[in-house]
Design an enzyme around this catalytic site. Sequence first.
Site, PDB file in Angstrom:
ATOM      1  CE  LYS A 178     -14.807   8.045   7.778  1.00 44.38           C
ATOM      2  NZ  LYS A 178     -14.158   7.586   6.533  1.00 44.38           N
ATOM      3  NE  ARG A 188      -6.546   0.099   6.427  1.00 49.63           N
ATOM      4  CZ  ARG A 188      -6.387   0.572   5.191  1.00 49.63           C
ATOM      5  NH1 ARG A 188      -5.202   0.514   4.607  1.00 49.63           N
ATOM      6  NH2 ARG A 188      -7.405   1.088   4.533  1.00 49.63           N
TER       7      ARG A 188
END
Length: 509
Positions: free
Chosen positions: A283, A357
Amino acid sequence: MKVTVDSRAPGSAQADLLAVPVAADEVKRTRLAARIAAIDRAVGGGIATAVATGDFNGKAGQQVLVYPDRKRKMKRVLLIGLGDAKSIDDEKLRTLAGTAVSRAGKSKTSRLALVVPPFGAGDDPEAAQPLAEGATLAAYRFDAYQTADEDGDGAVSALTLLVPRGQNLRATRDAAKRGVAIAESQNVARDLSNEPPNVLSPEGLAAAARKVGREVGLKVKVFGVPELEKRKMNAILAVGGGSVRPPRLVTMEYKPKGKAKGVKPVCIVGKGITFDSGGISIKPSAGMDEMKHDMAGAATVVGLMRAVALLELPIPVVGVIGAAENLPSGTAYRPGDILRAASGKTIEVLNTDAEGRVVLADALHHARTEYKPRAIVDLATLTGACMVALGRWGTGLFSNHAGLSEALRSAGEKTGEIAWPMPLFDDHKTEIKSEVADIKNTGGRQAGASTAAAFLWHFVGETPWAHLDIAGTGWTSGRSPSYQPRGATGVGVRMLVEWLQNGDLEALD
Ligand code: BES
Ligand code: MN
Ligand code: ZN
């Protein structure tokens, strides 16, 4: 903070601060409503003056501090405007108590008394629950790492709720007690989520779950790497593989005493990424510190399980947490990897920052196969896309079951934790089909929150399931509402307690 209930007249309350909520039509022009006039006589006329000068007119959100003369029992009176008397609902009661506690903290007072407004939702013993919640939540501080600050706010140590004479005190006290138990559990969730990522590792999160389990009587199991390997939980192992602090799968089991033999449990599953750097798909650095909250879903599971046990709910509930730290390193998983999840489905990794996920794939599969639950609800700080869609004002709600979705939405409305239905189309499920594996861990740029939900859908089978994307609601940078300080929110604890306690779970079977 200790919360007590009393039916003495407000004017005779011994308190450092007496909070008096006033509706607009109680102070129309200069005529005070009878109950306000009675309080005004006991404080020496300051309320009438505040109204006559026009400084106070009961408008929602207004606050005026009145100082009675020295002979009076209370040192300060805080008038709080309520606006329209009929509009008082549970959330207004929560924010009312939060406002009183915050203002009392600023004055460094320790004993607070609050007059319960005798109209709207206030006119009921049950009102003590949201009031106790708002007060307990507003008194929360995360200050374990700060040297005591002379200029900081004080801590309110005792709150007395003043109710009209004749009100059922036992029912009111029960409701207050419930409110404190729920809010303190939400504060446990906030504490975990606020904890810095150097301190709270996946094992640290597991240890916290164990500690809470010991305190309230839950059976807690923790799977380390050997057990995860044995169960072929390669998805959670892959995400945790980049960190020297290995992943964990945690279960917290609650069974009601004696009852509910053979009743299928409800499973609540939480994303527990103790720090999300993005991994190899790293990120940008701005705001990356906030990714310490990427275990907010897991924190809510721990807080919720605490509340479930303390309230002795009559149904079995199991909390499941997938805990891992997402870091780049020589052992990290990579874009291009294909993983075989515990369910047997294969996952093509296209972006290591879509790690939540992947972890949930194994956690959901474990919940479904190990517990055969009547329903699964997961909480996850899953997508920036959901935050873009709903901001900090709402949790994204995705489901394969219309009744479950509506039950959660309605529980959220009642508890001031808005969850808003979001779509899960067949096209979203198609969008994440992979050309080299069964599914891939990212869709295109469009409908990112829905394609993430569609990924999870692949691991719940036929079980009624709802996914709560709390990316926008798991923490906050401002103080709003009044009972929510900056930082972790512990969102979902109140909503899920409400659903488990009052929702029609039989409708799911
Ligand atoms: N934990 C983040 C989601 C997130 C972002 C929560 C900002 C709260 C605030 C999640 O793991 C993530 O990085 N998601 C990616 C997915 C993308 C790579 C498909 C995202 O939303 O950008
Ligand atoms: Mn991520
Ligand atoms: Zn994440």
